[in-house]
Design an enzyme around this catalytic site. Sequence first.
Site, PDB file in Angstrom:
ATOM      1  N   ASP A  64       0.851  -1.190   0.000  1.00  0.00           N
ATOM      2  CA  ASP A  64       0.000   0.000   0.000  1.00  0.00           C
ATOM      3  C   ASP A  64       0.886   1.239   0.000  1.00  0.00           C
ATOM      4  OD1 ASP A  64       0.852  -0.251   2.660  1.00  0.00           O
ATOM      5  OD2 ASP A  64      -0.993   0.593   3.467  1.00  0.00           O
ATOM      6  N   TYR A  66       2.954   4.753   0.680  1.00  0.00           N
ATOM      7  CA  TYR A  66       3.581   5.396   1.847  1.00  0.00           C
ATOM      8  C   TYR A  66       2.531   6.250   2.556  1.00  0.00           C
ATOM      9  CZ  TYR A  66       8.141   4.310  -0.328  1.00  0.00           C
ATOM     10  OH  TYR A  66       9.223   3.684  -0.879  1.00  0.00           O
ATOM     11  N   PHE A  77       6.936   2.247  -4.152  1.00  0.00           N
ATOM     12  CA  PHE A  77       8.327   2.504  -3.750  1.00  0.00           C
ATOM     13  C   PHE A  77       8.814   3.922  -4.085  1.00  0.00           C
ATOM     14  CE2 PHE A  77       8.357  -2.191  -4.111  1.00  0.00           C
ATOM     15  CZ  PHE A  77       8.730  -2.495  -2.816  1.00  0.00           C
ATOM     16  N   HIS A 186      11.580  -8.925   0.618  1.00  0.00           N
ATOM     17  CA  HIS A 186      11.257  -7.510   0.475  1.00  0.00           C
ATOM     18  C   HIS A 186      12.502  -6.660   0.741  1.00  0.00           C
ATOM     19  CE1 HIS A 186       9.219  -3.661   1.195  1.00  0.00           C
ATOM     20  NE2 HIS A 186       8.190  -4.179   0.529  1.00  0.00           N
TER      21      HIS A 186
END
Length: 231
Positions: A64, A66, A77, A186
Site C-alpha cells: 500500500d 507510503y 516505492f 522484500h
Amino acid sequence: MAPLSGEWLEALKGEFHQPYYTKLYKTVMQEYQTRKIFPPADDMFNAFHFTPLSQVKVVILGQDPYHNDGQAHGLCFSVKKDVEIPPSLVNIYQELHDDLGCYIPDNGYLEKWARQGVLMLNTVLTVRAHQANSHRGIGWEQFTDAAIRILNEQDRPIVFLLWGRPAQMKKSMLNNPKHLILEAPHPSPLSAYRGFFGCRHFSKTNEFLIQNGLEPIDWQIENNTQQEIKE
C-alpha cells in the site's frame, strides 16, 4: 478520483460495474472527504496513467502507499523529488549499485522507470495518513488482482518482480509461460539481508528483455540537478 483512461480503462471497464467496485468507490470518496488520505486523489491511478497496458514490460508489486506527508504519488516505492528517500528504496538503490553499477541518486522519484514500461503497482491504492494498511480489505485487492490477471494474459514477455510475501502470494495468478517471474525477500531493512541484496533482479530483467528483442530498462535515476538540466 481521477478516472482511468486509455488502454487500462478499456481493459478494466468490467470491474467498474461490479458491486465490490461501487462499494469501494463510495468508501474511498468518503475517506477523502473526511480524513487525510494518500496519495492525493489525482495521483491514485498514476501507475496506470504512466504505463499504458501495451507498454508494460516489467511489473513491480508493492503493498500500500507510503503513509507519511508528501511521500506517495501513485507509484509503489517511489516518492516525490523533494522527499527523503525511504529505507526500502535506499536498499533498492544499493542493489542497483551492486548489480548494475548505478550511482545512488539524491531523490526517490521513479517516474523514469514507469515511462519505460515498468508498472509500479501497489495492491492497495490508498491509505490513511500515518496508518499503514488502513485501506486493506476495502476492495482494492480485487481491483488490482483484475489488473494482474490482465497482465498475465498478455501474449508477450513480461517480467514480474515479486519482493516479499504479499507480492509472492500473487504468483498463483501468473501461469503464462511467456513471462519471467523473479522472487526475492522484500527490500525493507527488516528483510533485505535475507536475499534481496544479491538477487540481481535488475540485470536479470534486462537480460530477459534483450533475449526477447525488447529494449532494456535504463534503471539509473538521475540526481535532481541533472533532471532539471534535461528539463
